[in-house]
Design a protein around this motif. Structure first.
Motif, PDB file in Angstrom:
ATOM      1  N   VAL A  40       0.865  -1.185   0.000  1.00 17.61           N
ATOM      2  CA  VAL A  40       0.000   0.000   0.000  1.00 17.61           C
ATOM      3  C   VAL A  40       0.898   1.230   0.000  1.00 17.61           C
ATOM      4  O   VAL A  40       1.739   1.387   0.896  1.00 17.61           O
ATOM      5  N   PRO A  41       0.746   2.113  -1.010  1.00 21.08           N
ATOM      6  CA  PRO A  41       1.604   3.305  -1.056  1.00 21.08           C
ATOM      7  C   PRO A  41       1.361   4.225   0.139  1.00 21.08           C
ATOM      8  O   PRO A  41       0.230   4.381   0.594  1.00 21.08           O
ATOM      9  N   ARG A  42       2.438   4.809   0.638  1.00 21.07           N
ATOM     10  CA  ARG A  42       2.335   5.794   1.723  1.00 21.07           C
ATOM     11  C   ARG A  42       2.076   7.158   1.103  1.00 21.07           C
ATOM     12  O   ARG A  42       2.875   7.635   0.307  1.00 21.07           O
ATOM     13  N   ALA A  43       0.995   7.779   1.472  1.00 19.25           N
ATOM     14  CA  ALA A  43       0.615   9.073   0.897  1.00 19.25           C
ATOM     15  C   ALA A  43       1.633  10.162   1.233  1.00 19.25           C
ATOM     16  O   ALA A  43       1.938  11.018   0.412  1.00 19.25           O
ATOM     17  N   HIS A  44       2.175  10.129   2.428  1.00 20.25           N
ATOM     18  CA  HIS A  44       3.094  11.171   2.885  1.00 20.25           C
ATOM     19  C   HIS A  44       4.551  10.913   2.509  1.00 20.25           C
ATOM     20  O   HIS A  44       5.409  11.755   2.775  1.00 20.25           O
ATOM     21  N   ALA A  45       4.821   9.749   1.924  1.00 23.62           N
ATOM     22  CA  ALA A  45       6.212   9.400   1.613  1.00 23.62           C
ATOM     23  C   ALA A  45       6.300   8.719   0.247  1.00 23.62           C
ATOM     24  O   ALA A  45       6.190   7.505   0.148  1.00 23.62           O
ATOM     25  N   PRO A  46       6.496   9.501  -0.797  1.00 23.37           N
ATOM     26  CA  PRO A  46       6.600   8.907  -2.140  1.00 23.37           C
ATOM     27  C   PRO A  46       7.714   7.857  -2.202  1.00 23.37           C
ATOM     28  O   PRO A  46       8.778   8.032  -1.630  1.00 23.37           O
ATOM     29  N   GLY A  47       7.423   6.745  -2.872  1.00 26.66           N
ATOM     30  CA  GLY A  47       8.401   5.679  -2.999  1.00 26.66           C
ATOM     31  C   GLY A  47       8.450   4.740  -1.807  1.00 26.66           C
ATOM     32  O   GLY A  47       9.282   3.846  -1.756  1.00 26.66           O
ATOM     33  N   LYS A  48       7.560   4.947  -0.839  1.00 31.74           N
ATOM     34  CA  LYS A  48       7.488   4.091   0.345  1.00 31.74           C
ATOM     35  C   LYS A  48       6.134   3.376   0.358  1.00 31.74           C
ATOM     36  O   LYS A  48       5.121   3.920  -0.076  1.00 31.74           O
ATOM     37  N   TYR A  49       6.148   2.160   0.884  1.00 25.75           N
ATOM     38  CA  TYR A  49       4.941   1.324   0.910  1.00 25.75           C
ATOM     39  C   TYR A  49       4.828   0.604   2.241  1.00 25.75           C
ATOM     40  O   TYR A  49       5.842   0.255   2.847  1.00 25.75           O
ATOM     41  N   LEU A  50       3.604   0.361   2.681  1.00 25.00           N
ATOM     42  CA  LEU A  50       3.369  -0.558   3.783  1.00 25.00           C
ATOM     43  C   LEU A  50       3.291  -1.945   3.163  1.00 25.00           C
ATOM     44  O   LEU A  50       2.647  -2.142   2.134  1.00 25.00           O
ATOM     45  N   CYS A  51       3.967  -2.894   3.785  1.00 29.26           N
ATOM     46  CA  CYS A  51       4.107  -4.235   3.212  1.00 29.26           C
ATOM     47  C   CYS A  51       3.501  -5.290   4.135  1.00 29.26           C
ATOM     48  O   CYS A  51       3.719  -5.272   5.343  1.00 29.26           O
ATOM     49  N   ASP A  52       2.767  -6.208   3.542  1.00 33.39           N
ATOM     50  CA  ASP A  52       2.135  -7.318   4.258  1.00 33.39           C
ATOM     51  C   ASP A  52       3.003  -8.575   4.092  1.00 33.39           C
ATOM     52  O   ASP A  52       2.880  -9.295   3.108  1.00 33.39           O
ATOM     53  N   LEU A  53       3.879  -8.827   5.071  1.00 28.92           N
ATOM     54  CA  LEU A  53       4.783  -9.978   4.995  1.00 28.92           C
ATOM     55  C   LEU A  53       4.034 -11.310   5.003  1.00 28.92           C
ATOM     56  O   LEU A  53       4.364 -12.214   4.236  1.00 28.92           O
ATOM     57  N   ALA A  54       3.050 -11.439   5.876  1.00 28.25           N
ATOM     58  CA  ALA A  54       2.298 -12.695   5.927  1.00 28.25           C
ATOM     59  C   ALA A  54       1.550 -12.918   4.611  1.00 28.25           C
ATOM     60  O   ALA A  54       1.459 -14.049   4.120  1.00 28.25           O
ATOM     61  N   GLY A  55       1.040 -11.844   4.025  1.00 25.78           N
ATOM     62  CA  GLY A  55       0.371 -11.959   2.727  1.00 25.78           C
ATOM     63  C   GLY A  55       1.334 -12.424   1.647  1.00 25.78           C
ATOM     64  O   GLY A  55       0.987 -13.269   0.810  1.00 25.78           O
ATOM     65  N   LEU A  56       2.560 -11.901   1.667  1.00 25.71           N
ATOM     66  CA  LEU A  56       3.570 -12.343   0.694  1.00 25.71           C
ATOM     67  C   LEU A  56       3.903 -13.822   0.896  1.00 25.71           C
ATOM     68  O   LEU A  56       4.048 -14.572  -0.077  1.00 25.71           O
ATOM     69  N   ALA A  57       4.011 -14.244   2.144  1.00 28.56           N
ATOM     70  CA  ALA A  57       4.301 -15.657   2.430  1.00 28.56           C
ATOM     71  C   ALA A  57       3.172 -16.543   1.917  1.00 28.56           C
ATOM     72  O   ALA A  57       3.416 -17.592   1.308  1.00 28.56           O
ATOM     73  N   ARG A  58       1.930 -16.116   2.123  1.00 28.24           N
ATOM     74  CA  ARG A  58       0.788 -16.899   1.646  1.00 28.24           C
ATOM     75  C   ARG A  58       0.801 -17.018   0.119  1.00 28.24           C
ATOM     76  O   ARG A  58       0.534 -18.082  -0.430  1.00 28.24           O
ATOM     77  N   LEU A  59       1.144 -15.931  -0.568  1.00 26.99           N
ATOM     78  CA  LEU A  59       1.226 -15.982  -2.035  1.00 26.99           C
ATOM     79  C   LEU A  59       2.297 -16.957  -2.497  1.00 26.99           C
ATOM     80  O   LEU A  59       2.094 -17.726  -3.438  1.00 26.99           O
ATOM     81  N   ARG A  60       3.445 -16.928  -1.841  1.00 25.70           N
ATOM     82  CA  ARG A  60       4.534 -17.838  -2.213  1.00 25.70           C
ATOM     83  C   ARG A  60       4.130 -19.291  -1.978  1.00 25.70           C
ATOM     84  O   ARG A  60       4.424 -20.173  -2.780  1.00 25.70           O
ATOM     85  N   LEU A  61       3.471 -19.539  -0.854  1.00 22.41           N
ATOM     86  CA  LEU A  61       3.032 -20.903  -0.550  1.00 22.41           C
ATOM     87  C   LEU A  61       1.981 -21.375  -1.560  1.00 22.41           C
ATOM     88  O   LEU A  61       2.039 -22.515  -2.038  1.00 22.41           O
ATOM     89  N   GLN A  62       1.047 -20.495  -1.896  1.00 27.68           N
ATOM     90  CA  GLN A  62       0.036 -20.829  -2.916  1.00 27.68           C
ATOM     91  C   GLN A  62       0.702 -21.157  -4.248  1.00 27.68           C
ATOM     92  O   GLN A  62       0.283 -22.084  -4.937  1.00 27.68           O
ATOM     93  N   ALA A  63       1.708 -20.393  -4.614  1.00 28.51           N
ATOM     94  CA  ALA A  63       2.409 -20.630  -5.886  1.00 28.51           C
ATOM     95  C   ALA A  63       3.073 -22.001  -5.906  1.00 28.51           C
ATOM     96  O   ALA A  63       3.251 -22.590  -6.974  1.00 28.51           O
ATOM     97  N   LEU A  64       3.405 -22.517  -4.730  1.00 29.44           N
ATOM     98  CA  LEU A  64       3.990 -23.848  -4.633  1.00 29.44           C
ATOM     99  C   LEU A  64       2.930 -24.948  -4.572  1.00 29.44           C
ATOM    100  O   LEU A  64       3.258 -26.125  -4.523  1.00 29.44           O
ATOM    101  N   GLY A  65       1.657 -24.529  -4.526  1.00 30.97           N
ATOM    102  CA  GLY A  65       0.568 -25.496  -4.460  1.00 30.97           C
ATOM    103  C   GLY A  65       0.152 -25.848  -3.043  1.00 30.97           C
ATOM    104  O   GLY A  65      -0.643 -26.763  -2.836  1.00 30.97           O
ATOM    105  N   ILE A  66       0.672 -25.126  -2.068  1.00 31.69           N
ATOM    106  CA  ILE A  66       0.333 -25.387  -0.671  1.00 31.69           C
ATOM    107  C   ILE A  66      -0.930 -24.595  -0.325  1.00 31.69           C
ATOM    108  O   ILE A  66      -0.931 -23.366  -0.380  1.00 31.69           O
ATOM    109  N   THR A  67      -1.986 -25.298   0.008  1.00 30.08           N
ATOM    110  CA  THR A  67      -3.276 -24.649   0.265  1.00 30.08           C
ATOM    111  C   THR A  67      -3.663 -24.640   1.736  1.00 30.08           C
ATOM    112  O   THR A  67      -4.543 -23.893   2.128  1.00 30.08           O
ATOM    113  N   GLN A  68      -3.015 -25.456   2.541  1.00 37.05           N
ATOM    114  CA  GLN A  68      -3.316 -25.509   3.972  1.00 37.05           C
ATOM    115  C   GLN A  68      -2.369 -24.570   4.718  1.00 37.05           C
ATOM    116  O   GLN A  68      -1.295 -24.970   5.150  1.00 37.05           O
ATOM    117  N   VAL A  69      -2.782 -23.307   4.838  1.00 41.83           N
ATOM    118  CA  VAL A  69      -1.952 -22.296   5.486  1.00 41.83           C
ATOM    119  C   VAL A  69      -2.749 -21.720   6.649  1.00 41.83           C
ATOM    120  O   VAL A  69      -3.866 -21.239   6.472  1.00 41.83           O
TER     121      VAL A  69
END
Length: 110
Positions: A40-69
């Motif tokens: 999610v882009p930070r409105a007050h800081a161009p070029g900065k984002y809030l990042c969802d680490l657990a969401g990224l992990a879930r995407l990586r696991l899904q890409a591997l075919g792992i559905t039980q997370v």
């Protein structure tokens, strides 16, 4: 074997507290277009984002075919920064408590 794999994600810095730059976002989004939803882009800081680490992990696991997370679902209850009484946070506590913290990764096969 992916269909037989179960993953459990523990607490981490939450998407309301983890700020990253364009370089980190690009590294993830270049590798997996769906990762854009975890930034999610930070409105007050161009070029900065809030990042969802657990969401990224879930995407990586899904890409591997792992559905039980299970575990960390990116809600505030899992954020190590926001939950002072429950979790140590390197970013929050290192100045007051020193650079200590613990990390564990466990893998077992049944």
């Amino acid at each position: 074997i992916a269909q037989d794999t179960l993953a459990w994600l523990g607490p981490c810095i939450g998407p309301q507290a983890f700020e990253v730059g364009d370089d980190v976002r690009a590294a993830f989004c270049d590798a997996h277009a769906a990762a854009q939803s975890c930034f999610v882009p930070r409105a007050h800081a161009p070029g900065k984002y809030l990042c969802d680490l657990a969401g990224l992990a879930r995407l990586r696991l899904q890409a591997l075919g792992i559905t039980q997370v299970y575990g960390n679902d990116s809600t505030p209850a899992w954020c190590t920064v926001a939950n002072v009484s429950q979790f140590f946070s390197h970013r929050r506590d290192s100045a007051a408590l020193g650079g200590s913290g613990r990390f564990a990764a466990c893998v077992w096969m049944g």
